[in-house]
Design a protein around this motif. Sequence first.
Motif, PDB file in Angstrom:
ATOM      1  N   ASP A   1       0.865  -1.179   0.000  1.00 15.25           N
ATOM      2  CA  ASP A   1       0.000   0.000   0.000  1.00 15.25           C
ATOM      3  C   ASP A   1       0.900   1.228   0.000  1.00 15.25           C
ATOM      4  OD1 ASP A   1      -2.127   1.673   0.088  1.00 15.25           O
ATOM      5  OD2 ASP A   1      -2.578   1.361   2.212  1.00 15.25           O
ATOM      6  N   VAL A   2       1.231   1.718  -1.180  1.00 11.15           N
ATOM      7  CA  VAL A   2       2.241   2.759  -1.343  1.00 11.15           C
ATOM      8  C   VAL A   2       1.579   4.138  -1.384  1.00 11.15           C
ATOM      9  CG1 VAL A   2       4.109   3.605  -2.799  1.00 11.15           C
ATOM     10  CG2 VAL A   2       3.668   1.152  -2.636  1.00 11.15           C
ATOM     11  N   ALA A   3       2.155   5.089  -0.658  1.00 11.30           N
ATOM     12  CA  ALA A   3       1.668   6.473  -0.698  1.00 11.30           C
ATOM     13  C   ALA A   3       2.122   7.130  -1.998  1.00 11.30           C
ATOM     14  CB  ALA A   3       2.194   7.253   0.503  1.00 11.30           C
ATOM     15  N   ILE A   4       1.159   7.605  -2.782  1.00 12.23           N
ATOM     16  CA  ILE A   4       1.455   8.271  -4.051  1.00 12.23           C
ATOM     17  C   ILE A   4       1.281   9.769  -3.833  1.00 12.23           C
ATOM     18  CG2 ILE A   4       0.840   8.438  -6.491  1.00 12.23           C
ATOM     19  CD1 ILE A   4      -0.499   5.636  -6.142  1.00 12.23           C
ATOM     20  N   THR A   5       2.358  10.514  -4.048  1.00 10.62           N
ATOM     21  CA  THR A   5       2.343  11.956  -3.779  1.00 10.62           C
ATOM     22  C   THR A   5       2.862  12.696  -5.015  1.00 10.62           C
ATOM     23  OG1 THR A   5       4.516  11.720  -2.741  1.00 10.62           O
ATOM     24  CG2 THR A   5       2.595  11.717  -1.296  1.00 10.62           C
ATOM     25  N   PRO A   6       2.015  12.947  -6.000  1.00  9.16           N
ATOM     26  CA  PRO A   6       2.467  13.564  -7.249  1.00  9.16           C
ATOM     27  C   PRO A   6       3.233  14.860  -7.014  1.00  9.16           C
ATOM     28  CG  PRO A   6       0.198  12.835  -7.447  1.00  9.16           C
ATOM     29  CD  PRO A   6       0.576  12.682  -6.008  1.00  9.16           C
ATOM     30  N   GLY A   7       4.344  14.999  -7.728  1.00 13.68           N
ATOM     31  CA  GLY A   7       5.133  16.215  -7.662  1.00 13.68           C
ATOM     32  C   GLY A   7       6.175  16.240  -6.581  1.00 13.68           C
ATOM     33  N   GLN A   8       6.222  15.216  -5.737  1.00 14.82           N
ATOM     34  CA  GLN A   8       7.173  15.212  -4.625  1.00 14.82           C
ATOM     35  C   GLN A   8       8.346  14.278  -4.929  1.00 14.82           C
ATOM     36  OE1 GLN A   8       5.622  14.677  -0.681  1.00 14.82           O
ATOM     37  NE2 GLN A   8       3.761  15.860  -1.090  1.00 14.82           N
ATOM     38  N   LEU A   9       9.537  14.805  -4.726  1.00 13.18           N
ATOM     39  CA  LEU A   9      10.747  14.003  -4.873  1.00 13.18           C
ATOM     40  C   LEU A   9      11.039  13.332  -3.541  1.00 13.18           C
ATOM     41  CD1 LEU A   9      13.348  13.127  -6.360  1.00 13.18           C
ATOM     42  CD2 LEU A   9      14.370  15.300  -5.650  1.00 13.18           C
ATOM     43  N   ASN A  10      10.871  12.019  -3.480  1.00 15.09           N
ATOM     44  CA  ASN A  10      11.137  11.301  -2.233  1.00 15.09           C
ATOM     45  C   ASN A  10      11.661   9.900  -2.535  1.00 15.09           C
ATOM     46  OD1 ASN A  10       8.810   9.683  -2.810  1.00 15.09           O
ATOM     47  ND2 ASN A  10       7.503  11.205  -1.791  1.00 15.09           N
ATOM     48  N   ASP A  11      12.079   9.212  -1.493  1.00 12.88           N
ATOM     49  CA  ASP A  11      12.670   7.887  -1.656  1.00 12.88           C
ATOM     50  C   ASP A  11      11.672   6.876  -2.197  1.00 12.88           C
ATOM     51  OD1 ASP A  11      15.051   8.867  -0.713  1.00 12.88           O
ATOM     52  OD2 ASP A  11      14.787   8.126   1.336  1.00 12.88           O
ATOM     53  N   THR A  12      10.402   7.037  -1.828  1.00 12.71           N
ATOM     54  CA  THR A  12       9.390   6.090  -2.276  1.00 12.71           C
ATOM     55  C   THR A  12       9.264   6.086  -3.802  1.00 12.71           C
ATOM     56  OG1 THR A  12       8.133   6.371  -0.233  1.00 12.71           O
ATOM     57  CG2 THR A  12       6.948   5.461  -2.118  1.00 12.71           C
ATOM     58  N   GLY A  13       9.257   7.285  -4.381  1.00 10.66           N
ATOM     59  CA  GLY A  13       9.150   7.375  -5.839  1.00 10.66           C
ATOM     60  C   GLY A  13      10.277   6.645  -6.539  1.00 10.66           C
ATOM     61  N   GLY A  14      11.493   6.805  -6.028  1.00  9.55           N
ATOM     62  CA  GLY A  14      12.634   6.140  -6.632  1.00  9.55           C
ATOM     63  C   GLY A  14      12.638   4.643  -6.399  1.00  9.55           C
ATOM     64  N   GLN A  15      12.264   4.237  -5.196  1.00 15.46           N
ATOM     65  CA  GLN A  15      12.284   2.814  -4.849  1.00 15.46           C
ATOM     66  C   GLN A  15      11.380   1.999  -5.766  1.00 15.46           C
ATOM     67  OE1 GLN A  15      11.009   2.007  -0.810  1.00 15.46           O
ATOM     68  NE2 GLN A  15      10.753  -0.169  -1.185  1.00 15.46           N
ATOM     69  N   TYR A  16      10.162   2.492  -6.003  1.00 12.20           N
ATOM     70  CA  TYR A  16       9.227   1.718  -6.817  1.00 12.20           C
ATOM     71  C   TYR A  16       9.493   1.874  -8.308  1.00 12.20           C
ATOM     72  CZ  TYR A  16       6.911   0.290  -2.618  1.00 12.20           C
ATOM     73  OH  TYR A  16       6.659  -0.303  -1.404  1.00 12.20           O
ATOM     74  N   ALA A  17      10.144   2.958  -8.681  1.00 13.33           N
ATOM     75  CA  ALA A  17      10.607   3.073 -10.072  1.00 13.33           C
ATOM     76  C   ALA A  17      11.619   1.978 -10.376  1.00 13.33           C
ATOM     77  CB  ALA A  17      11.231   4.450 -10.302  1.00 13.33           C
ATOM     78  N   VAL A  18      12.534   1.729  -9.439  1.00  9.17           N
ATOM     79  CA  VAL A  18      13.546   0.693  -9.628  1.00  9.17           C
ATOM     80  C   VAL A  18      12.912  -0.688  -9.642  1.00  9.17           C
ATOM     81  CG1 VAL A  18      15.552  -0.416  -8.562  1.00  9.17           C
ATOM     82  CG2 VAL A  18      15.428   2.075  -8.701  1.00  9.17           C
ATOM     83  N   ARG A  19      11.934  -0.920  -8.773  1.00 16.32           N
ATOM     84  CA  ARG A  19      11.278  -2.233  -8.749  1.00 16.32           C
ATOM     85  C   ARG A  19      10.592  -2.519 -10.085  1.00 16.32           C
ATOM     86  NH1 ARG A  19       8.354  -3.263  -2.964  1.00 16.32           N
ATOM     87  NH2 ARG A  19       7.840  -5.197  -4.057  1.00 16.32           N
ATOM     88  N   SER A  20       9.948  -1.511 -10.646  1.00 15.58           N
ATOM     89  CA  SER A  20       9.327  -1.670 -11.961  1.00 15.58           C
ATOM     90  C   SER A  20      10.371  -1.959 -13.026  1.00 15.58           C
ATOM     91  CB  SER A  20       8.550  -0.394 -12.321  1.00 15.58           C
ATOM     92  OG  SER A  20       8.113  -0.415 -13.663  1.00 15.58           O
ATOM     93  N   LEU A  21      11.460  -1.191 -13.009  1.00 15.55           N
ATOM     94  CA  LEU A  21      12.521  -1.341 -13.998  1.00 15.55           C
ATOM     95  C   LEU A  21      13.163  -2.725 -13.912  1.00 15.55           C
ATOM     96  CD1 LEU A  21      14.504  -0.200 -16.106  1.00 15.55           C
ATOM     97  CD2 LEU A  21      15.817   0.779 -14.210  1.00 15.55           C
ATOM     98  N   GLU A  22      13.455  -3.179 -12.711  1.00  9.42           N
ATOM     99  CA  GLU A  22      14.115  -4.474 -12.559  1.00  9.42           C
ATOM    100  C   GLU A  22      13.209  -5.623 -12.986  1.00  9.42           C
ATOM    101  OE1 GLU A  22      17.292  -3.435  -8.969  1.00  9.42           O
ATOM    102  OE2 GLU A  22      15.325  -4.287  -8.458  1.00  9.42           O
ATOM    103  N   ALA A  23      11.925  -5.515 -12.707  1.00 12.01           N
ATOM    104  CA  ALA A  23      10.996  -6.567 -13.111  1.00 12.01           C
ATOM    105  C   ALA A  23      10.871  -6.638 -14.624  1.00 12.01           C
ATOM    106  CB  ALA A  23       9.625  -6.330 -12.477  1.00 12.01           C
ATOM    107  N   ALA A  24      10.791  -5.484 -15.275  1.00 18.26           N
ATOM    108  CA  ALA A  24      10.695  -5.466 -16.741  1.00 18.26           C
ATOM    109  C   ALA A  24      11.974  -5.985 -17.376  1.00 18.26           C
ATOM    110  CB  ALA A  24      10.401  -4.048 -17.222  1.00 18.26           C
ATOM    111  N   THR A  25      13.105  -5.630 -16.794  1.00 19.85           N
ATOM    112  CA  THR A  25      14.384  -6.083 -17.333  1.00 19.85           C
ATOM    113  C   THR A  25      14.521  -7.597 -17.209  1.00 19.85           C
ATOM    114  OG1 THR A  25      15.398  -3.979 -16.729  1.00 19.85           O
ATOM    115  CG2 THR A  25      16.881  -5.810 -17.195  1.00 19.85           C
ATOM    116  N   GLN A  26      14.140  -8.145 -16.081  1.00 20.14           N
ATOM    117  CA  GLN A  26      14.181  -9.594 -15.916  1.00 20.14           C
ATOM    118  C   GLN A  26      13.292 -10.276 -16.950  1.00 20.14           C
ATOM    119  OE1 GLN A  26      13.144 -10.990 -11.987  1.00 20.14           O
ATOM    120  NE2 GLN A  26      13.052 -13.135 -12.605  1.00 20.14           N
ATOM    121  N   ALA A  27      12.127  -9.694 -17.199  1.00 17.14           N
ATOM    122  CA  ALA A  27      11.195 -10.281 -18.165  1.00 17.14           C
ATOM    123  C   ALA A  27      11.757 -10.267 -19.580  1.00 17.14           C
ATOM    124  CB  ALA A  27       9.866  -9.529 -18.120  1.00 17.14           C
TER     125      ALA A  27
END
Length: 361
Positions: A82-108
């Motif tokens: 259950d991830v907090a989505i905060t449009p326009g804010q630069l925070n660790d959460t935004g980067g963390q889930y960006a990487v998770r998406s990227l790594e999953a797509a790359t593995q695929a």
Amino acid sequence: MQKPVIGITCGDINGIGPELIVKTFSDHRLLEHCTPVIFANNKLINFYKKSLPEAQLNYQSLKEFSKVNHKQINIFNVWEDDVAITPGQLNDTGGQYAVRSLEAATQAVLEGHLQGIVTAPIHKKNVQSDTFRHSGHTPYFKEAAKVNDVLMLLYSEHLRVALVTEHVPVKDVASHLTKGRILSKLQLLQQSLRRDFGIDRPRIAVLGLNPHAGDEGLIGSEEESIIRPAIKEAKQQNYLVFGPYSADAFFARQSYLQFDAVLAMYHDQGLIPFKTIAVGDGVNFTAGLPFVRTSPDHGTAFDIAGKGIADASSFTTAVFECVDIINRRAGYEERTRNPLRKVVSEVLKNVEDERIDETIG
């Protein structure tokens, strides 16, 4: 030809990437050309979908690729948090889930489930961690695919610009330039122009590093000691390579129109004129990978994230270009496997090459 399966990364969840995805795939005509798999989760996509009343995004969820629906948009649920989505804010959460998406797509894509990837923008600072220390998508994909070198290539209708160095401080650019590195980038560029863009005999312009391309050594020595020797060796390998050219005059005179691609020495030397000329329609392509990867030519745009005003043109173009490059690459490989195919004869001889060089110089 069977529709390719394309992976879509969500980028920073607080940037404009998810909005661009919703806008782009609300046009279901894209399904005629590819099967999209969005690497995110339902909540993220629904959050941005609700902020866009005109959005018509219909999808199915999946957790395994055997259940991909080729007649529908697919969301591969990378996380259940259950991830907090905060449009326009630069925070660790935004980067963390960006990487998770990227790594999953790359593995695929490395496992063969996808033929290509379109990446939404990440923020280079907030993706950094103990397990992710890359300055951007390009070096990440190089390491993930275990290839010797890759090439950052941005292109639009009338201009292709490739870079020798990417995200390197300006004060360090010269120390990163070697004859071998320039040759490697020229080889990748030549190969990509033929394989990915269908240009049998590409003409490539090389920019100098210093003002006025060094003025024959008066303003820096890199042109004479590094760049010209690399060009000379590339010509000996039968490449149509010219330069080095002074970057300001080269773009001001629209000399790029006489070439199939331009090799710039550093990031801003190539990307400032490119983004000025392309005006939002450019695509970023990583040449040298065993799969196709494209992205829009802009960043996370936190200042407008969540406001519903982000222009999806570059992202949509990146999706179409990913499909087109996959198809052109397949066609090229089929032709090269055909023993009856005649190799295109070398009709562009030295006389024409010198005429081009003199015209631009």
